[in-house]
Motif scaffolding. Structure first.
Motif, PDB file in Angstrom:
ATOM      1  N   PHE A 156       0.857  -1.306   0.020  1.00 53.40           N
ATOM      2  CA  PHE A 156      -0.005  -0.103   0.096  1.00 53.40           C
ATOM      3  C   PHE A 156       0.963   1.114   0.217  1.00 53.40           C
ATOM      4  O   PHE A 156       1.651   1.241   1.033  1.00 53.40           O
ATOM      5  CB  PHE A 156      -1.039  -0.042   1.201  1.00 53.40           C
ATOM      6  CG  PHE A 156      -1.870   0.947   1.128  1.00 53.40           C
ATOM      7  CD1 PHE A 156      -3.291   0.481   1.107  1.00 53.40           C
ATOM      8  CD2 PHE A 156      -1.731   2.414   1.370  1.00 53.40           C
ATOM      9  CE1 PHE A 156      -4.360   1.577   1.281  1.00 53.40           C
ATOM     10  CE2 PHE A 156      -2.819   3.058   1.464  1.00 53.40           C
ATOM     11  CZ  PHE A 156      -3.881   2.931   1.276  1.00 53.40           C
ATOM     12  N   MET A 157       1.030   1.980  -1.293  1.00 52.76           N
ATOM     13  CA  MET A 157       1.984   2.940  -1.255  1.00 52.76           C
ATOM     14  C   MET A 157       1.077   4.243  -0.935  1.00 52.76           C
ATOM     15  O   MET A 157       0.146   4.920  -1.753  1.00 52.76           O
ATOM     16  CB  MET A 157       2.303   3.282  -2.733  1.00 52.76           C
ATOM     17  CG  MET A 157       2.987   1.991  -3.286  1.00 52.76           C
ATOM     18  SD  MET A 157       4.214   1.252  -2.569  1.00 52.76           S
ATOM     19  CE  MET A 157       5.452   2.475  -2.670  1.00 52.76           C
ATOM     20  N   ALA A 158       1.243   4.593   0.680  1.00 45.70           N
ATOM     21  CA  ALA A 158       0.392   5.672   1.152  1.00 45.70           C
ATOM     22  C   ALA A 158       1.117   7.060   0.953  1.00 45.70           C
ATOM     23  O   ALA A 158       2.317   7.224   0.983  1.00 45.70           O
ATOM     24  CB  ALA A 158       0.245   5.641   2.475  1.00 45.70           C
ATOM     25  N   GLN A 183       5.241   7.520  11.401  1.00 44.21           N
ATOM     26  CA  GLN A 183       5.105   6.541  10.628  1.00 44.21           C
ATOM     27  C   GLN A 183       5.715   5.059  11.035  1.00 44.21           C
ATOM     28  O   GLN A 183       4.996   4.098  11.289  1.00 44.21           O
ATOM     29  CB  GLN A 183       5.543   6.762   9.216  1.00 44.21           C
ATOM     30  CG  GLN A 183       4.715   7.810   8.331  1.00 44.21           C
ATOM     31  CD  GLN A 183       5.380   8.514   7.107  1.00 44.21           C
ATOM     32  OE1 GLN A 183       6.678   8.045   6.792  1.00 44.21           O
ATOM     33  NE2 GLN A 183       4.527   9.247   6.277  1.00 44.21           N
ATOM     34  N   VAL A 184       6.970   5.075  11.516  1.00 46.03           N
ATOM     35  CA  VAL A 184       7.692   3.786  11.872  1.00 46.03           C
ATOM     36  C   VAL A 184       6.894   3.317  13.077  1.00 46.03           C
ATOM     37  O   VAL A 184       6.350   2.088  13.098  1.00 46.03           O
ATOM     38  CB  VAL A 184       9.170   4.192  12.161  1.00 46.03           C
ATOM     39  CG1 VAL A 184       9.603   2.869  12.663  1.00 46.03           C
ATOM     40  CG2 VAL A 184       9.778   4.368  10.999  1.00 46.03           C
ATOM     41  N   GLU A 185       6.353   4.191  13.913  1.00 47.56           N
ATOM     42  CA  GLU A 185       5.849   4.070  15.226  1.00 47.56           C
ATOM     43  C   GLU A 185       4.372   3.182  14.689  1.00 47.56           C
ATOM     44  O   GLU A 185       3.806   2.083  15.291  1.00 47.56           O
ATOM     45  CB  GLU A 185       5.242   4.969  15.884  1.00 47.56           C
ATOM     46  CG  GLU A 185       4.601   4.915  17.247  1.00 47.56           C
ATOM     47  CD  GLU A 185       4.225   6.233  17.874  1.00 47.56           C
ATOM     48  OE1 GLU A 185       5.120   6.974  18.019  1.00 47.56           O
ATOM     49  OE2 GLU A 185       3.175   6.445  18.360  1.00 47.56           O
ATOM     50  N   LEU A 186       3.621   3.496  13.779  1.00 46.77           N
ATOM     51  CA  LEU A 186       2.547   2.759  13.179  1.00 46.77           C
ATOM     52  C   LEU A 186       2.724   1.530  12.300  1.00 46.77           C
ATOM     53  O   LEU A 186       1.727   1.265  11.959  1.00 46.77           O
ATOM     54  CB  LEU A 186       1.743   3.903  12.636  1.00 46.77           C
ATOM     55  CG  LEU A 186       1.244   5.109  13.456  1.00 46.77           C
ATOM     56  CD1 LEU A 186       0.501   5.912  12.619  1.00 46.77           C
ATOM     57  CD2 LEU A 186       0.372   4.808  14.462  1.00 46.77           C
ATOM     58  N   ALA A 215      -0.828  -6.768   4.284  1.00 46.51           N
ATOM     59  CA  ALA A 215      -0.100  -5.827   3.539  1.00 46.51           C
ATOM     60  C   ALA A 215       0.524  -5.100   4.238  1.00 46.51           C
ATOM     61  O   ALA A 215       0.459  -4.620   5.518  1.00 46.51           O
ATOM     62  CB  ALA A 215      -1.525  -4.884   2.773  1.00 46.51           C
ATOM     63  N   GLU A 216       1.820  -4.451   3.408  1.00 42.80           N
ATOM     64  CA  GLU A 216       2.684  -3.544   3.961  1.00 42.80           C
ATOM     65  C   GLU A 216       2.412  -2.103   3.597  1.00 42.80           C
ATOM     66  O   GLU A 216       2.189  -1.889   2.590  1.00 42.80           O
ATOM     67  CB  GLU A 216       4.043  -3.840   3.355  1.00 42.80           C
ATOM     68  CG  GLU A 216       4.952  -5.202   4.017  1.00 42.80           C
ATOM     69  CD  GLU A 216       5.252  -4.898   5.572  1.00 42.80           C
ATOM     70  OE1 GLU A 216       4.848  -4.043   6.179  1.00 42.80           O
ATOM     71  OE2 GLU A 216       5.497  -6.076   6.148  1.00 42.80           O
ATOM     72  N   ILE A 217       2.561  -0.976   4.423  1.00 45.18           N
ATOM     73  CA  ILE A 217       2.273   0.067   4.038  1.00 45.18           C
ATOM     74  C   ILE A 217       3.376   1.074   3.672  1.00 45.18           C
ATOM     75  O   ILE A 217       4.414   1.128   4.625  1.00 45.18           O
ATOM     76  CB  ILE A 217       1.440   1.022   5.304  1.00 45.18           C
ATOM     77  CG1 ILE A 217       0.044   0.140   5.279  1.00 45.18           C
ATOM     78  CG2 ILE A 217       1.128   2.425   4.737  1.00 45.18           C
ATOM     79  CD1 ILE A 217      -0.713   0.714   6.370  1.00 45.18           C
ATOM     80  N   CYS A 219       4.372   1.736   9.509  1.00 47.70           N
ATOM     81  CA  CYS A 219       4.443   2.231   7.991  1.00 47.70           C
ATOM     82  C   CYS A 219       6.238   2.083   7.605  1.00 47.70           C
ATOM     83  O   CYS A 219       6.867   2.584   8.546  1.00 47.70           O
ATOM     84  CB  CYS A 219       4.007   3.245   7.664  1.00 47.70           C
ATOM     85  SG  CYS A 219       2.179   3.353   8.135  1.00 47.70           S
ATOM     86  N   ILE A 220       6.307   1.852   6.442  1.00 47.79           N
ATOM     87  CA  ILE A 220       7.694   2.002   5.839  1.00 47.79           C
ATOM     88  C   ILE A 220       7.969   3.174   5.126  1.00 47.79           C
ATOM     89  O   ILE A 220       7.513   3.342   4.051  1.00 47.79           O
ATOM     90  CB  ILE A 220       8.084   0.873   5.134  1.00 47.79           C
ATOM     91  CG1 ILE A 220       7.895  -0.550   6.060  1.00 47.79           C
ATOM     92  CG2 ILE A 220       9.669   0.882   4.725  1.00 47.79           C
ATOM     93  CD1 ILE A 220       7.876  -1.807   5.270  1.00 47.79           C
ATOM     94  N   PRO A 221       8.956   4.494   5.641  1.00 49.40           N
ATOM     95  CA  PRO A 221       9.089   5.356   4.640  1.00 49.40           C
ATOM     96  C   PRO A 221       9.941   4.935   3.672  1.00 49.40           C
ATOM     97  O   PRO A 221      10.622   4.135   3.597  1.00 49.40           O
ATOM     98  CB  PRO A 221      10.081   6.177   5.882  1.00 49.40           C
ATOM     99  CG  PRO A 221       9.518   5.782   7.131  1.00 49.40           C
ATOM    100  CD  PRO A 221       9.515   4.465   6.947  1.00 49.40           C
TER     101      PRO A 221
END
Ligand code: PLP
Ligand code: SF4
Length: 432
Positions: free
Chosen positions: A248-250, A301-304, A275-277, A306-308
């Motif tokens: 998922f490219m957020a 983002q990392v805390e939630l 899925a990875e975000i 998600c991967i920058p």
């Protein structure tokens, strides 16, 4: 919501401010919704509020002479003149930058395939026809020709079989990136029609399904309370269970977009599907041109979970004079922020320009044998051979885009611009 005056908080603005937005909105398409208006925008401080500026077109997003001309037309109420002026302004704004229509549209049996773009070997972009809009519109968006009704500039895939046929001839494709607009404006059942047949086709090379979306910022209810939320999450689960990686490219521009309960819950639900975000954003003047904002954003983002992924340089299109940040400054902001986060956030790459030859990243401003230069490299390229070759431009603090740069060390061309390079690549492509 498309009508400004329907928004209750709009009374915080002066009549002149409202008029200015109405004029600018003739050029930058305007659309917002109650989530953005009620949960994201700080109406007490709207004038500097990043979410307000991202969603509500501003006077100075148009060049002054264009704004004056258009506001005269609007005051006169002359719809014919308004249309002509808007068209003129749009065409001055580089509607299809980076050769999008000229180079990237693939062909099959000599026929151009509308709704697909294939620029980098591994990845095909898919623009499903009904995904060519968004829950709200960003004022900096470079895809506005898709929303403004220029038929010759519109794109969109209506038949998934065209994609399947194309993929059969292109085993090098590992990734499909569904994009738009925003593909998540589509009903789950419609999106499914574009994804499931591809998965079921059992294409040996295909590994990754990516969905590019800003829905987490603009409408997290897509995963919470929309009628087909469960169905959509179910589709994600099915993709993952089929053995494909679902990315998922957020798209997030500001840490404020990550603060609401709604977005955090939506992120959690997406992650439960397997899925990875991954996250990306352009660097925007007046919105996030400060390392601290990026530090906060990447931390959160990392805390939630998600991967920058990418920091982009804002494109040479649309209101670039308002949002643009020069390349050297972009590099400095990136570096300041990157320095301050742990390795888990250093997956982010940038600042990167999606230019005609490829994604060009600024990697430093070294002095080489007495000459200060800008060091660049490509992290994606039309010709895979160009990837990660370092090259150098003359130091220039006021360059906003690759076109503004001059090759360093008295070279006539950047290596990828050499006429024989283009020719070689052309021949290679011609014969497969
Ligand atoms: C950025 C981009 C991609 C994806 O590139 P990755 O580096 O794999 O994320 C694909 N196609 C186009 C046209 C792009 O601009
Ligand atoms: S969500 Fe994406 S495509 Fe839609 S307006 Fe914003 S930047 Fe453009």
């Amino acid at each position: 919501m498309r009508n400004l005056r329907d928004i209750p908080y709009i009374n915080n603005l002066s009549e002149e401010e409202i008029f200015n937005i109405e004029v600018a909105a003739r050029v930058c398409p305007f659309k917002t919704n109650n989530y953005v208006v009620e949960k994201l925008i700080d109406w007490e401080n709207y004038a500097d509020d990043p979410l307000f500026l991202l969603n509500f077109p501003q006077k100075n997003m148009l060049l002054p002479h264009f704004f004056d001309e258009l506001s005269d037309d609007v005051r006169m109420g002359n719809e014919e003149r308004i249309k002509t002026t808007v068209r003129k302004i749009h065409y001055s704004m580089n509607p299809h930058p980076a050769g999008q229509l000229k180079y990237n549209v693939p062909t099959l049996n000599g026929k151009k395939l509308k709704g697909l773009q294939h620029k980098y070997h591994e990845t095909v972009l898919v623009f499903p026809k009904r995904g060519q809009t968004c829950h709200a519109y960003c004022t900096f968006c470079f895809r506005w020709p898709q929303f403004t009704g220029y038929s010759e500039l519109k794109m969109g895939l209506s038949d998934v079989n065209v994609l399947l046929e194309y993929l059969k001839y292109h085993p090098e494709v590992t990734d499909l990136l569904y994009t738009g607009g925003d593909p998540l404006v589509m009903k789950a059942s419609t999106l499914e029609e574009f994804i499931l047949p591809v998965i079921e086709a059992d294409l040996p090379g295909l590994q990754n399904i990516r969905i590019g979306s800003r829905v987490l910022t603009y409408w997290p209810y897509r995963f919470l309370t929309d009628k087909d939320s469960k169905e959509l999450l179910g589709l994600f689960t099915r993709i993952v269970r089929s053995g494909k990686h679902l990315a998922f490219m957020a798209h997030f521009n500001h840490p404020k977009e990550l603060e609401t309960e709604e977005v955090q819950e939506a992120i959690a639900r997406i992650r439960e599907t397997g899925a990875e975000i991954r996250t990306q954003s352009p660097l925007l003047r007046n919105i996030n041109d400060d390392p601290d904002i990026w530090i906060q954003m990447w931390h959160k983002q990392v805390e939630l979970g998600c991967i920058p992924y990418y920091m982009f340089v804002v494109r040479d299109t649309g209101a670039q004079h308002y949002f643009g940040v020069p390349l050297v400054e972009a590099y400095e902001i990136y570096r300041e922020a990157f320095k301050a986060v742990s390795g888990l956030a250093r997956t982010v790459r940038g600042p990167s320009m999606s230019a005609t030859p490829g994604k060009i990243m600024i990697t430093g401003t070294p002095e080489i044998r007495g000459e200060k230069v800008i060091a660049l490299t490509m992290i994606q390229a039309r010709n895979p051979d160009w990837v990660l070759k370092p090259f150098f431009a003359e130091y220039n603090r006021s360059a906003y885009w690759i076109d503004d740069l001059t090759p360093a060390f008295d070279k006539e061309y950047f290596f990828f611009e050499k006429p024989e390079m283009e020719f070689e690549y052309f021949i290679k492509n011609l014969f497969g």
